[in-house]
Scaffold this motif. Structure first.
Motif, PDB file in Angstrom:
ATOM      1  N   GLY A   3       0.785  -1.210   0.000  1.00 56.65           N
ATOM      2  CA  GLY A   3       0.000   0.000   0.000  1.00 56.65           C
ATOM      3  C   GLY A   3       0.825   1.272   0.000  1.00 56.65           C
ATOM      4  N   ILE A   4       0.243   2.341   0.545  1.00 61.03           N
ATOM      5  CA  ILE A   4       0.786   3.698   0.455  1.00 61.03           C
ATOM      6  C   ILE A   4       1.123   4.196   1.864  1.00 61.03           C
ATOM      7  CG2 ILE A   4       0.303   6.053  -0.332  1.00 61.03           C
ATOM      8  CD1 ILE A   4      -1.975   4.672  -2.059  1.00 61.03           C
ATOM      9  N   PHE A   5       2.306   4.754   2.019  1.00 58.23           N
ATOM     10  CA  PHE A   5       2.734   5.339   3.287  1.00 58.23           C
ATOM     11  C   PHE A   5       2.819   6.850   3.070  1.00 58.23           C
ATOM     12  CE2 PHE A   5       5.437   6.833   6.620  1.00 58.23           C
ATOM     13  CZ  PHE A   5       5.371   5.915   7.653  1.00 58.23           C
ATOM     14  N   GLN A  32      -4.733  -0.171   3.033  1.00 59.56           N
ATOM     15  CA  GLN A  32      -3.780   0.139   1.975  1.00 59.56           C
ATOM     16  C   GLN A  32      -3.162   1.531   2.104  1.00 59.56           C
ATOM     17  OE1 GLN A  32      -3.009  -2.882   0.816  1.00 59.56           O
ATOM     18  NE2 GLN A  32      -2.975  -2.083  -1.262  1.00 59.56           N
ATOM     19  N   ARG A  53       6.031  -0.574   8.474  1.00 63.98           N
ATOM     20  CA  ARG A  53       5.157  -0.154   7.384  1.00 63.98           C
ATOM     21  C   ARG A  53       5.932   0.492   6.235  1.00 63.98           C
ATOM     22  NH1 ARG A  53      -0.391  -0.421   8.040  1.00 63.98           N
ATOM     23  NH2 ARG A  53      -0.277   0.006   5.803  1.00 63.98           N
ATOM     24  N   ASP A  56       7.337  -2.307   4.283  1.00 62.38           N
ATOM     25  CA  ASP A  56       6.326  -3.114   3.584  1.00 62.38           C
ATOM     26  C   ASP A  56       5.608  -2.334   2.483  1.00 62.38           C
ATOM     27  OD1 ASP A  56       4.795  -5.621   3.445  1.00 62.38           O
ATOM     28  OD2 ASP A  56       3.115  -4.345   4.049  1.00 62.38           O
ATOM     29  N   CYS A  57       5.673  -0.994   2.508  1.00 62.52           N
ATOM     30  CA  CYS A  57       4.855  -0.205   1.578  1.00 62.52           C
ATOM     31  C   CYS A  57       5.356  -0.353   0.148  1.00 62.52           C
ATOM     32  CB  CYS A  57       4.852   1.270   1.989  1.00 62.52           C
ATOM     33  SG  CYS A  57       6.369   2.164   1.593  1.00 62.52           S
ATOM     34  N   GLU A  58       4.468  -0.054  -0.785  1.00 70.90           N
ATOM     35  CA  GLU A  58       4.838  -0.044  -2.204  1.00 70.90           C
ATOM     36  C   GLU A  58       5.181   1.363  -2.680  1.00 70.90           C
ATOM     37  OE1 GLU A  58       2.039  -3.237  -4.319  1.00 70.90           O
ATOM     38  OE2 GLU A  58       1.037  -2.169  -2.687  1.00 70.90           O
ATOM     39  N   LEU A  60       5.895   5.460  -1.147  1.00 70.77           N
ATOM     40  CA  LEU A  60       6.026   6.429  -0.062  1.00 70.77           C
ATOM     41  C   LEU A  60       5.733   7.812  -0.645  1.00 70.77           C
ATOM     42  CD1 LEU A  60       7.188   6.641   3.002  1.00 70.77           C
ATOM     43  CD2 LEU A  60       9.104   7.777   1.864  1.00 70.77           C
ATOM     44  N   ARG A  99      11.947   1.375  -2.740  1.00 71.04           N
ATOM     45  CA  ARG A  99      10.518   1.624  -2.902  1.00 71.04           C
ATOM     46  C   ARG A  99      10.283   2.807  -3.836  1.00 71.04           C
ATOM     47  NH1 ARG A  99      10.768  -2.659  -1.191  1.00 71.04           N
ATOM     48  NH2 ARG A  99      10.062  -3.458   0.828  1.00 71.04           N
ATOM     49  N   VAL A 152       0.436   0.449  -6.915  1.00 73.14           N
ATOM     50  CA  VAL A 152      -0.121  -0.293  -5.777  1.00 73.14           C
ATOM     51  C   VAL A 152      -0.884  -1.494  -6.313  1.00 73.14           C
ATOM     52  CG1 VAL A 152      -1.641  -0.194  -3.774  1.00 73.14           C
ATOM     53  CG2 VAL A 152      -0.277   1.812  -4.417  1.00 73.14           C
TER      54      VAL A 152
END
Length: 491
Positions: A3-5, A32, A53, A56-58, A60, A99, A152
Protein backbone atom coordinates in the motif's frame (compact mmCIF):
# COMPACT_ATOMS: atom_id res chain seq x y z
CA UNK A 1 0.10 -5.54 3.34
CA UNK A 2 1.88 -3.13 0.98
CA UNK A 3 0.00 0.00 0.00
CA UNK A 4 0.79 3.70 0.45
CA UNK A 5 2.73 5.34 3.29
CA UNK A 6 2.14 9.08 3.77
CA UNK A 7 5.30 10.80 4.98
CA UNK A 8 4.67 14.37 6.20
CA UNK A 9 5.71 16.92 8.74
CA UNK A 10 3.11 18.32 11.10
CA UNK A 11 2.09 21.92 10.75
CA UNK A 12 -0.54 24.21 9.28
CA UNK A 13 -1.00 21.94 6.25
CA UNK A 14 -2.24 18.94 8.30
CA UNK A 15 -5.82 19.50 7.17
CA UNK A 16 -4.74 18.86 3.57
CA UNK A 17 -2.85 15.73 4.66
CA UNK A 18 -5.91 14.51 6.54
CA UNK A 19 -8.13 15.09 3.51
CA UNK A 20 -5.58 13.33 1.30
CA UNK A 21 -5.54 10.33 3.65
CA UNK A 22 -9.35 10.14 3.81
CA UNK A 23 -9.70 10.22 0.03
CA UNK A 24 -6.97 7.65 -0.60
CA UNK A 25 -8.35 5.39 2.14
CA UNK A 26 -11.83 5.61 0.61
CA UNK A 27 -10.50 4.61 -2.79
CA UNK A 28 -7.75 2.09 -1.99
CA UNK A 29 -9.10 0.72 1.29
CA UNK A 30 -8.28 1.23 4.96
CA UNK A 31 -5.45 -1.31 5.07
CA UNK A 32 -3.78 0.14 1.97
CA UNK A 33 -3.06 3.66 3.25
CA UNK A 34 -0.92 4.52 6.32
CA UNK A 35 -0.77 7.80 8.23
CA UNK A 36 0.82 7.70 11.66
CA UNK A 37 -1.93 9.39 13.68
CA UNK A 38 -4.78 7.45 12.06
CA UNK A 39 -3.11 4.05 11.56
CA UNK A 40 -1.10 3.32 14.72
CA UNK A 41 -3.18 1.52 17.33
CA UNK A 42 -2.83 2.73 20.96
CA UNK A 43 -0.29 0.59 22.78
CA UNK A 44 1.83 -0.18 19.71
CA UNK A 45 5.46 0.91 19.67
CA UNK A 46 5.36 3.55 17.00
CA UNK A 47 9.08 3.23 16.02
CA UNK A 48 8.59 -0.45 15.25
CA UNK A 49 5.31 0.18 13.46
CA UNK A 50 6.71 3.02 11.34
CA UNK A 51 9.77 1.04 10.26
CA UNK A 52 7.67 -2.06 9.49
CA UNK A 53 5.16 -0.15 7.38
CA UNK A 54 7.84 1.74 5.45
CA UNK A 55 9.59 -1.56 4.73
CA UNK A 56 6.33 -3.11 3.58
CA UNK A 57 4.86 -0.20 1.58
CA UNK A 58 4.84 -0.04 -2.20
CA UNK A 59 4.75 3.76 -2.46
CA UNK A 60 6.03 6.43 -0.06
CA UNK A 61 4.33 9.81 -0.56
CA UNK A 62 6.57 12.61 0.71
CA UNK A 63 4.29 15.59 1.40
CA UNK A 64 6.37 18.74 0.80
CA UNK A 65 4.91 22.05 1.91
CA UNK A 66 6.41 25.52 1.49
CA UNK A 67 9.49 25.80 3.65
CA UNK A 68 9.72 22.01 4.06
CA UNK A 69 13.50 21.86 3.66
CA UNK A 70 14.10 24.68 6.16
CA UNK A 71 11.79 23.57 8.98
CA UNK A 72 13.62 23.92 12.31
CA UNK A 73 13.13 22.74 15.89
CA UNK A 74 13.03 24.83 19.08
CA UNK A 75 16.83 25.08 19.21
CA UNK A 76 17.02 26.43 15.65
CA UNK A 77 18.50 23.22 14.18
CA UNK A 78 17.20 22.27 10.75
CA UNK A 79 15.09 19.18 11.32
CA UNK A 80 16.33 17.36 8.21
CA UNK A 81 19.86 17.58 9.65
CA UNK A 82 18.89 15.64 12.77
CA UNK A 83 19.56 11.85 12.47
CA UNK A 84 16.53 11.09 14.69
CA UNK A 85 14.10 13.05 12.49
CA UNK A 86 11.36 10.61 11.48
CA UNK A 87 10.61 12.31 8.16
CA UNK A 88 14.26 11.89 7.20
CA UNK A 89 14.47 8.32 8.51
CA UNK A 90 11.37 7.19 6.59
CA UNK A 91 12.64 8.74 3.33
CA UNK A 92 16.09 7.19 3.69
CA UNK A 93 14.65 3.77 4.57
CA UNK A 94 12.29 3.77 1.58
CA UNK A 95 14.99 4.94 -0.85
CA UNK A 96 17.41 2.35 0.51
CA UNK A 97 14.82 -0.42 0.11
CA UNK A 98 14.11 0.56 -3.51
CA UNK A 99 10.52 1.62 -2.90
CA UNK A 100 8.68 4.04 -5.18
CA UNK A 101 9.06 7.48 -3.57
CA UNK A 102 6.91 10.33 -4.92
CA UNK A 103 7.46 13.93 -3.77
CA UNK A 104 4.01 15.50 -3.37
CA UNK A 105 4.24 19.28 -3.69
CA UNK A 106 1.51 21.19 -1.85
CA UNK A 107 0.35 24.36 -3.65
CA UNK A 108 3.41 26.49 -4.54
CA UNK A 109 6.04 24.37 -2.81
CA UNK A 110 9.23 23.81 -4.82
CA UNK A 111 10.98 20.44 -5.25
CA UNK A 112 14.00 20.09 -2.96
CA UNK A 113 17.50 20.44 -4.36
CA UNK A 114 20.13 17.78 -3.66
CA UNK A 115 22.19 20.24 -1.67
CA UNK A 116 19.22 20.85 0.64
CA UNK A 117 18.87 17.19 1.57
CA UNK A 118 20.97 14.91 3.80
CA UNK A 119 23.22 12.52 1.91
CA UNK A 120 20.97 9.49 2.47
CA UNK A 121 17.91 11.29 1.11
CA UNK A 122 19.43 13.19 -1.84
CA UNK A 123 17.96 10.79 -4.36
CA UNK A 124 14.57 12.30 -3.49
CA UNK A 125 15.54 15.35 -5.59
CA UNK A 126 15.83 13.08 -8.63
CA UNK A 127 12.30 11.65 -8.21
CA UNK A 128 9.57 13.07 -10.42
CA UNK A 129 7.18 15.11 -8.29
CA UNK A 130 3.38 15.40 -8.32
CA UNK A 131 1.61 18.61 -7.37
CA UNK A 132 -1.46 18.84 -5.12
CA UNK A 133 -3.14 22.26 -5.05
CA UNK A 134 -5.95 23.12 -2.68
CA UNK A 135 -7.81 25.12 -5.33
CA UNK A 136 -7.63 22.15 -7.74
CA UNK A 137 -7.65 19.42 -5.13
CA UNK A 138 -10.07 17.02 -6.86
CA UNK A 139 -8.37 17.30 -10.25
CA UNK A 140 -4.86 16.87 -8.85
CA UNK A 141 -5.98 14.03 -6.57
CA UNK A 142 -7.46 12.15 -9.54
CA UNK A 143 -4.12 12.46 -11.34
CA UNK A 144 -2.30 11.21 -8.24
CA UNK A 145 -4.68 8.25 -7.90
CA UNK A 146 -4.04 7.33 -11.54
CA UNK A 147 -0.29 7.30 -10.82
CA UNK A 148 -0.71 5.27 -7.64
CA UNK A 149 -2.97 2.68 -9.31
CA UNK A 150 -0.07 1.53 -11.46
CA UNK A 151 2.19 1.23 -8.40
CA UNK A 152 -0.12 -0.29 -5.78
CA UNK A 153 -1.09 -3.90 -6.41
CA UNK A 154 -4.76 -4.89 -5.98
CA UNK A 155 -5.53 -6.71 -2.75
CA UNK A 156 -8.25 -8.93 -4.20
CA UNK A 157 -8.11 -11.99 -6.41
CA UNK A 158 -10.98 -13.57 -8.35
CA UNK A 159 -12.30 -16.76 -6.81
CA UNK A 160 -11.68 -19.76 -9.09
CA UNK A 161 -14.74 -21.41 -10.54
CA UNK A 162 -15.88 -24.55 -8.71
CA UNK A 163 -14.73 -27.82 -10.24
CA UNK A 164 -16.97 -28.66 -13.12
CA UNK A 165 -18.47 -32.11 -13.27
CA UNK A 166 -17.76 -34.07 -16.37
CA UNK A 167 -20.77 -34.52 -18.61
CA UNK A 168 -22.06 -38.08 -18.00
CA UNK A 169 -21.50 -40.25 -20.99
CA UNK A 170 -18.93 -37.99 -22.61
CA UNK A 171 -15.76 -39.35 -24.17
CA UNK A 172 -14.86 -42.17 -26.49
CA UNK A 173 -15.41 -45.08 -24.08
CA UNK A 174 -19.14 -44.44 -23.52
CA UNK A 175 -19.57 -43.99 -27.27
CA UNK A 176 -17.85 -47.31 -27.89
CA UNK A 177 -19.96 -48.91 -25.15
CA UNK A 178 -23.15 -47.64 -26.79
CA UNK A 179 -22.04 -49.09 -30.12
CA UNK A 180 -21.26 -52.48 -28.53
CA UNK A 181 -24.62 -52.57 -26.71
CA UNK A 182 -26.47 -51.61 -29.89
CA UNK A 183 -24.74 -54.40 -31.80
CA UNK A 184 -25.53 -56.87 -29.01
CA UNK A 185 -29.22 -55.87 -29.00
CA UNK A 186 -29.50 -56.06 -32.78
CA UNK A 187 -27.97 -59.54 -32.85
CA UNK A 188 -29.22 -60.89 -29.53
CA UNK A 189 -32.94 -60.05 -29.57
CA UNK A 190 -33.71 -61.86 -32.85
CA UNK A 191 -31.70 -64.86 -31.59
CA UNK A 192 -33.91 -65.31 -28.51
CA UNK A 193 -36.00 -68.48 -28.52
CA UNK A 194 -39.53 -67.13 -28.14
CA UNK A 195 -41.07 -70.63 -28.16
CA UNK A 196 -43.35 -72.38 -30.67
CA UNK A 197 -46.86 -71.64 -31.74
CA UNK A 198 -46.84 -67.93 -30.96
CA UNK A 199 -47.10 -66.83 -34.59
CA UNK A 200 -50.60 -67.23 -36.05
CA UNK A 201 -52.64 -65.42 -38.62
CA UNK A 202 -54.94 -63.96 -35.94
CA UNK A 203 -52.62 -62.86 -33.09
CA UNK A 204 -49.63 -60.50 -33.12
CA UNK A 205 -46.35 -62.05 -31.96
CA UNK A 206 -44.94 -60.54 -28.78
CA UNK A 207 -41.88 -58.89 -30.48
CA UNK A 208 -44.19 -57.13 -32.94
CA UNK A 209 -46.54 -56.10 -30.15
CA UNK A 210 -43.61 -54.72 -28.08
CA UNK A 211 -42.10 -52.99 -31.12
CA UNK A 212 -45.42 -51.29 -31.89
CA UNK A 213 -45.70 -49.96 -28.33
CA UNK A 214 -42.08 -48.82 -28.43
CA UNK A 215 -42.81 -46.95 -31.64
CA UNK A 216 -45.87 -45.37 -30.08
CA UNK A 217 -43.92 -44.28 -26.99
CA UNK A 218 -41.24 -42.82 -29.25
CA UNK A 219 -43.78 -40.31 -30.51
CA UNK A 220 -44.35 -38.93 -27.00
CA UNK A 221 -41.06 -36.97 -26.76
CA UNK A 222 -41.67 -35.58 -30.25
CA UNK A 223 -45.15 -34.38 -29.29
CA UNK A 224 -43.84 -32.98 -25.99
CA UNK A 225 -40.99 -30.95 -27.50
CA UNK A 226 -43.24 -29.90 -30.37
CA UNK A 227 -45.85 -28.48 -27.98
CA UNK A 228 -43.33 -26.96 -25.56
CA UNK A 229 -41.18 -25.43 -28.25
CA UNK A 230 -44.11 -24.50 -30.46
CA UNK A 231 -47.32 -22.93 -29.12
CA UNK A 232 -45.94 -22.56 -25.57
CA UNK A 233 -42.47 -21.47 -26.63
CA UNK A 234 -42.74 -17.75 -25.87
CA UNK A 235 -44.46 -18.25 -22.52
CA UNK A 236 -41.90 -20.80 -21.37
CA UNK A 237 -39.01 -18.60 -22.48
CA UNK A 238 -40.47 -15.63 -20.57
CA UNK A 239 -41.01 -17.83 -17.50
CA UNK A 240 -37.42 -19.07 -17.67
CA UNK A 241 -36.03 -15.54 -18.02
CA UNK A 242 -37.77 -14.53 -14.82
CA UNK A 243 -36.90 -17.69 -12.89
CA UNK A 244 -33.22 -17.46 -13.86
CA UNK A 245 -33.05 -14.12 -12.05
CA UNK A 246 -34.21 -15.41 -8.67
CA UNK A 247 -32.41 -17.38 -6.01
CA UNK A 248 -31.99 -21.13 -6.36
CA UNK A 249 -34.56 -21.70 -3.63
CA UNK A 250 -37.25 -19.83 -5.53
CA UNK A 251 -36.17 -21.38 -8.83
CA UNK A 252 -36.48 -24.93 -7.52
CA UNK A 253 -39.70 -24.09 -5.69
CA UNK A 254 -41.29 -22.92 -8.94
CA UNK A 255 -40.06 -25.72 -11.21
CA UNK A 256 -39.22 -29.01 -9.53
CA UNK A 257 -42.36 -29.54 -7.36
CA UNK A 258 -44.69 -28.57 -10.22
CA UNK A 259 -43.06 -30.96 -12.65
CA UNK A 260 -42.95 -33.74 -10.06
CA UNK A 261 -46.61 -33.27 -9.10
CA UNK A 262 -47.72 -33.48 -12.74
CA UNK A 263 -45.66 -36.62 -13.28
CA UNK A 264 -46.97 -38.29 -10.10
CA UNK A 265 -50.61 -37.57 -10.92
CA UNK A 266 -50.16 -38.96 -14.43
CA UNK A 267 -48.29 -42.11 -13.38
CA UNK A 268 -50.40 -42.95 -10.32
CA UNK A 269 -53.62 -42.30 -12.24
CA UNK A 270 -52.52 -44.68 -14.98
CA UNK A 271 -51.42 -47.36 -12.52
CA UNK A 272 -54.57 -47.14 -10.42
CA UNK A 273 -56.64 -48.07 -13.47
CA UNK A 274 -54.78 -51.41 -13.70
CA UNK A 275 -56.43 -52.96 -10.64
CA UNK A 276 -54.74 -54.36 -7.57
CA UNK A 277 -51.32 -54.76 -9.23
CA UNK A 278 -51.47 -51.17 -10.42
CA UNK A 279 -52.35 -49.91 -6.93
CA UNK A 280 -49.35 -51.80 -5.50
CA UNK A 281 -47.12 -50.31 -8.17
CA UNK A 282 -48.45 -46.83 -7.38
CA UNK A 283 -47.23 -47.22 -3.79
CA UNK A 284 -43.79 -47.99 -5.18
CA UNK A 285 -43.96 -44.81 -7.21
CA UNK A 286 -44.91 -42.84 -4.07
CA UNK A 287 -41.93 -44.34 -2.23
CA UNK A 288 -39.60 -43.31 -5.06
CA UNK A 289 -41.13 -39.83 -4.96
CA UNK A 290 -40.40 -39.56 -1.23
CA UNK A 291 -36.79 -40.50 -1.85
CA UNK A 292 -36.70 -37.87 -4.58
CA UNK A 293 -38.03 -35.25 -2.17
CA UNK A 294 -35.31 -36.11 0.34
CA UNK A 295 -32.63 -35.80 -2.33
CA UNK A 296 -34.19 -32.57 -3.58
CA UNK A 297 -34.11 -31.09 -0.07
CA UNK A 298 -30.39 -31.89 0.25
CA UNK A 299 -29.78 -30.30 -3.15
CA UNK A 300 -31.73 -27.20 -2.09
CA UNK A 301 -29.58 -26.77 1.03
CA UNK A 302 -26.40 -27.13 -1.06
CA UNK A 303 -27.58 -24.57 -3.60
CA UNK A 304 -28.59 -22.10 -0.86
CA UNK A 305 -25.06 -22.29 0.48
CA UNK A 306 -23.74 -21.71 -3.01
CA UNK A 307 -26.01 -18.66 -3.36
CA UNK A 308 -24.54 -17.15 -0.21
CA UNK A 309 -21.02 -18.03 -1.28
CA UNK A 310 -21.43 -16.41 -4.69
CA UNK A 311 -22.69 -13.23 -3.03
CA UNK A 312 -20.03 -12.91 -0.32
CA UNK A 313 -16.99 -14.21 -2.24
CA UNK A 314 -16.92 -12.24 -5.44
CA UNK A 315 -16.07 -12.01 -8.18
CA UNK A 316 -16.04 -15.70 -9.05
CA UNK A 317 -14.92 -17.09 -12.35
CA UNK A 318 -17.65 -18.64 -14.46
CA UNK A 319 -17.21 -22.23 -15.57
CA UNK A 320 -16.21 -23.00 -19.14
CA UNK A 321 -19.57 -24.64 -19.79
CA UNK A 322 -21.80 -22.05 -18.15
CA UNK A 323 -25.55 -22.66 -18.30
CA UNK A 324 -28.12 -20.06 -19.28
CA UNK A 325 -29.33 -19.92 -15.70
CA UNK A 326 -25.84 -19.29 -14.27
CA UNK A 327 -25.07 -16.60 -16.84
CA UNK A 328 -28.31 -14.72 -16.20
CA UNK A 329 -27.83 -14.95 -12.45
CA UNK A 330 -24.28 -13.57 -12.72
CA UNK A 331 -25.67 -10.52 -14.53
CA UNK A 332 -28.44 -10.09 -11.94
CA UNK A 333 -26.01 -10.30 -9.00
CA UNK A 334 -23.89 -7.55 -10.52
CA UNK A 335 -26.98 -5.43 -11.20
CA UNK A 336 -28.09 -5.77 -7.58
CA UNK A 337 -24.63 -4.86 -6.28
CA UNK A 338 -24.24 -1.81 -8.47
CA UNK A 339 -27.75 -0.57 -7.70
CA UNK A 340 -26.61 0.03 -4.11
CA UNK A 341 -23.35 1.79 -5.01
CA UNK A 342 -22.84 5.54 -4.96
CA UNK A 343 -20.12 7.80 -6.29
CA UNK A 344 -17.22 7.75 -5.66
CA UNK A 345 -16.47 4.05 -6.02
CA UNK A 346 -13.54 2.47 -4.26
CA UNK A 347 -10.80 0.96 -6.35
CA UNK A 348 -11.87 -2.52 -5.34
CA UNK A 349 -15.48 -1.91 -6.36
CA UNK A 350 -14.49 -0.49 -9.73
CA UNK A 351 -11.94 -3.19 -10.53
CA UNK A 352 -14.14 -6.06 -9.36
CA UNK A 353 -17.13 -4.81 -11.34
CA UNK A 354 -14.98 -4.29 -14.45
CA UNK A 355 -13.47 -7.77 -14.06
CA UNK A 356 -16.88 -9.37 -13.63
CA UNK A 357 -18.25 -7.56 -16.68
CA UNK A 358 -15.31 -8.90 -18.68
CA UNK A 359 -15.86 -12.41 -17.28
CA UNK A 360 -19.55 -12.27 -18.22
CA UNK A 361 -18.52 -11.12 -21.68
CA UNK A 362 -16.14 -14.06 -22.04
CA UNK A 363 -18.82 -16.51 -20.90
CA UNK A 364 -21.30 -14.94 -23.31
CA UNK A 365 -18.79 -15.36 -26.12
CA UNK A 366 -18.39 -19.04 -25.28
CA UNK A 367 -22.17 -19.42 -25.31
CA UNK A 368 -22.32 -17.80 -28.74
CA UNK A 369 -19.80 -20.36 -29.96
CA UNK A 370 -21.90 -23.16 -28.47
CA UNK A 371 -24.98 -21.85 -30.28
CA UNK A 372 -23.10 -22.10 -33.59
CA UNK A 373 -22.14 -25.76 -33.12
CA UNK A 374 -23.22 -28.42 -35.59
CA UNK A 375 -25.98 -30.80 -34.56
CA UNK A 376 -23.73 -33.74 -33.79
CA UNK A 377 -21.34 -31.56 -31.80
CA UNK A 378 -24.26 -30.26 -29.72
CA UNK A 379 -25.56 -33.79 -29.06
CA UNK A 380 -22.19 -35.28 -28.16
CA UNK A 381 -21.16 -32.38 -25.90
CA UNK A 382 -24.48 -31.52 -24.24
CA UNK A 383 -26.60 -34.66 -24.40
CA UNK A 384 -24.41 -37.74 -24.76
CA UNK A 385 -26.68 -39.78 -22.47
CA UNK A 386 -29.80 -38.78 -24.37
CA UNK A 387 -28.10 -39.60 -27.66
CA UNK A 388 -26.99 -43.01 -26.37
CA UNK A 389 -30.48 -43.79 -25.02
CA UNK A 390 -32.11 -42.88 -28.32
CA UNK A 391 -29.63 -45.02 -30.25
CA UNK A 392 -30.29 -48.02 -27.97
CA UNK A 393 -34.05 -47.42 -28.00
CA UNK A 394 -34.19 -47.28 -31.78
CA UNK A 395 -31.91 -50.33 -32.03
CA UNK A 396 -34.17 -52.30 -29.66
CA UNK A 397 -37.25 -51.34 -31.69
CA UNK A 398 -35.55 -52.39 -34.93
CA UNK A 399 -34.40 -55.66 -33.31
CA UNK A 400 -37.95 -56.46 -32.16
CA UNK A 401 -39.29 -55.84 -35.66
CA UNK A 402 -36.51 -58.04 -37.04
CA UNK A 403 -37.37 -60.83 -34.56
CA UNK A 404 -41.03 -60.60 -35.57
CA UNK A 405 -40.09 -60.72 -39.25
CA UNK A 406 -37.94 -63.80 -38.74
CA UNK A 407 -40.76 -65.47 -36.81
CA UNK A 408 -43.28 -64.75 -39.58
CA UNK A 409 -40.89 -66.17 -42.16
CA UNK A 410 -40.29 -69.31 -40.08
CA UNK A 411 -44.07 -69.79 -39.83
CA UNK A 412 -44.50 -69.26 -43.57
CA UNK A 413 -46.68 -66.16 -43.04
CA UNK A 414 -44.23 -63.51 -44.15
CA UNK A 415 -45.10 -61.25 -47.08
CA UNK A 416 -43.29 -58.47 -48.87
CA UNK A 417 -45.96 -56.02 -47.71
CA UNK A 418 -45.47 -57.08 -44.08
CA UNK A 419 -41.71 -56.73 -44.28
CA UNK A 420 -42.03 -53.36 -45.99
CA UNK A 421 -44.42 -52.18 -43.26
CA UNK A 422 -41.94 -53.22 -40.56
CA UNK A 423 -39.07 -51.47 -42.34
CA UNK A 424 -41.24 -48.39 -42.76
CA UNK A 425 -42.07 -48.46 -39.04
CA UNK A 426 -38.36 -48.52 -38.19
CA UNK A 427 -37.79 -45.56 -40.52
CA UNK A 428 -40.70 -43.71 -38.88
CA UNK A 429 -39.11 -44.30 -35.48
CA UNK A 430 -35.79 -42.97 -36.76
CA UNK A 431 -37.56 -39.95 -38.24
CA UNK A 432 -39.34 -39.24 -34.93
CA UNK A 433 -36.05 -39.47 -33.04
CA UNK A 434 -34.36 -37.15 -35.50
CA UNK A 435 -37.34 -34.79 -35.37
CA UNK A 436 -37.16 -34.61 -31.58
CA UNK A 437 -33.45 -33.88 -31.72
CA UNK A 438 -33.88 -31.30 -34.48
CA UNK A 439 -36.55 -29.33 -32.61
CA UNK A 440 -34.46 -29.40 -29.43
CA UNK A 441 -31.35 -28.31 -31.37
CA UNK A 442 -33.13 -25.38 -32.97
CA UNK A 443 -34.56 -24.27 -29.65
CA UNK A 444 -31.23 -24.37 -27.82
CA UNK A 445 -29.66 -22.43 -30.66
CA UNK A 446 -32.37 -19.77 -30.54
CA UNK A 447 -32.41 -19.47 -26.75
CA UNK A 448 -28.62 -19.21 -26.55
CA UNK A 449 -28.52 -16.58 -29.29
CA UNK A 450 -31.26 -14.55 -27.62
CA UNK A 451 -29.49 -14.80 -24.25
CA UNK A 452 -26.22 -13.58 -25.77
CA UNK A 453 -28.09 -10.57 -27.18
CA UNK A 454 -29.86 -9.97 -23.84
CA UNK A 455 -26.60 -10.17 -21.86
CA UNK A 456 -24.89 -7.76 -24.26
CA UNK A 457 -27.66 -5.18 -23.73
CA UNK A 458 -27.69 -5.51 -19.94
CA UNK A 459 -23.91 -5.49 -19.54
CA UNK A 460 -23.76 -2.44 -21.81
CA UNK A 461 -26.02 -0.61 -19.36
CA UNK A 462 -23.93 -1.83 -16.43
CA UNK A 463 -20.73 -0.67 -18.12
CA UNK A 464 -22.28 2.76 -18.61
CA UNK A 465 -23.31 2.92 -14.97
CA UNK A 466 -19.83 1.85 -13.88
CA UNK A 467 -18.30 4.63 -15.98
CA UNK A 468 -20.74 7.12 -14.49
CA UNK A 469 -19.98 6.03 -10.92
CA UNK A 470 -16.24 6.16 -11.63
CA UNK A 471 -16.32 9.70 -13.03
CA UNK A 472 -14.45 11.93 -13.23
CA UNK A 473 -12.07 9.74 -15.20
CA UNK A 474 -8.71 9.35 -13.52
CA UNK A 475 -5.89 10.02 -15.93
CA UNK A 476 -2.19 10.40 -15.41
CA UNK A 477 -0.75 13.92 -15.53
CA UNK A 478 -0.19 15.09 -19.09
CA UNK A 479 2.94 17.10 -18.22
CA UNK A 480 5.66 16.60 -15.59
CA UNK A 481 5.72 18.69 -12.47
CA UNK A 482 8.33 21.48 -12.31
CA UNK A 483 11.86 20.47 -11.34
CA UNK A 484 14.83 22.47 -10.07
CA UNK A 485 16.54 24.34 -12.86
CA UNK A 486 19.77 22.39 -12.57
CA UNK A 487 17.83 19.13 -13.17
CA UNK A 488 15.56 20.36 -15.95
CA UNK A 489 15.31 18.28 -19.10
CA UNK A 490 17.79 19.35 -21.84
CA UNK A 491 16.39 21.28 -24.80
Amino acid sequence: MGGIFINYRRGDHEDVVRELYDRLEQYFGEDQVFRDVASIVPGQRYPDTLRARVADCEVLLVVIHEGWTDTRDESGTRRLDRPDDWVRQEIEQALGAGRTVIPLLLDDAEPPKPTELPSGARDLAHRQAQRLRVRRFRHDLNELVAVLESRVAPTWRPVPAPPQRAVPGGGRWPTAGTAVLAAGILLGVPAIDWGDGWVTADDLPFPLYAASWSLLLMSAPLVAVGVVHGPLCRRIDAWERELHKVKYRTYLGQTWPVAMAVALVSVIGGLSAQGEAGALASWGVVLCAMLGVARGTATLIRLQRRDRDLWTRWPQELSNRVSRQELRRAVVRLEVRMSGWARPLSREQREKAAWELAEIGRASGRMAQEAARARMGWLVQDHPVRLGCYVLWLTLTAALFLAAGLAYRAAGLGTVRLYAAMAGAVLIGAAMSLGTMEISYRRQRRTRTELVREVAERTGLLAGRLTSLSSPARTRPSAPAPRPEEFAEPD
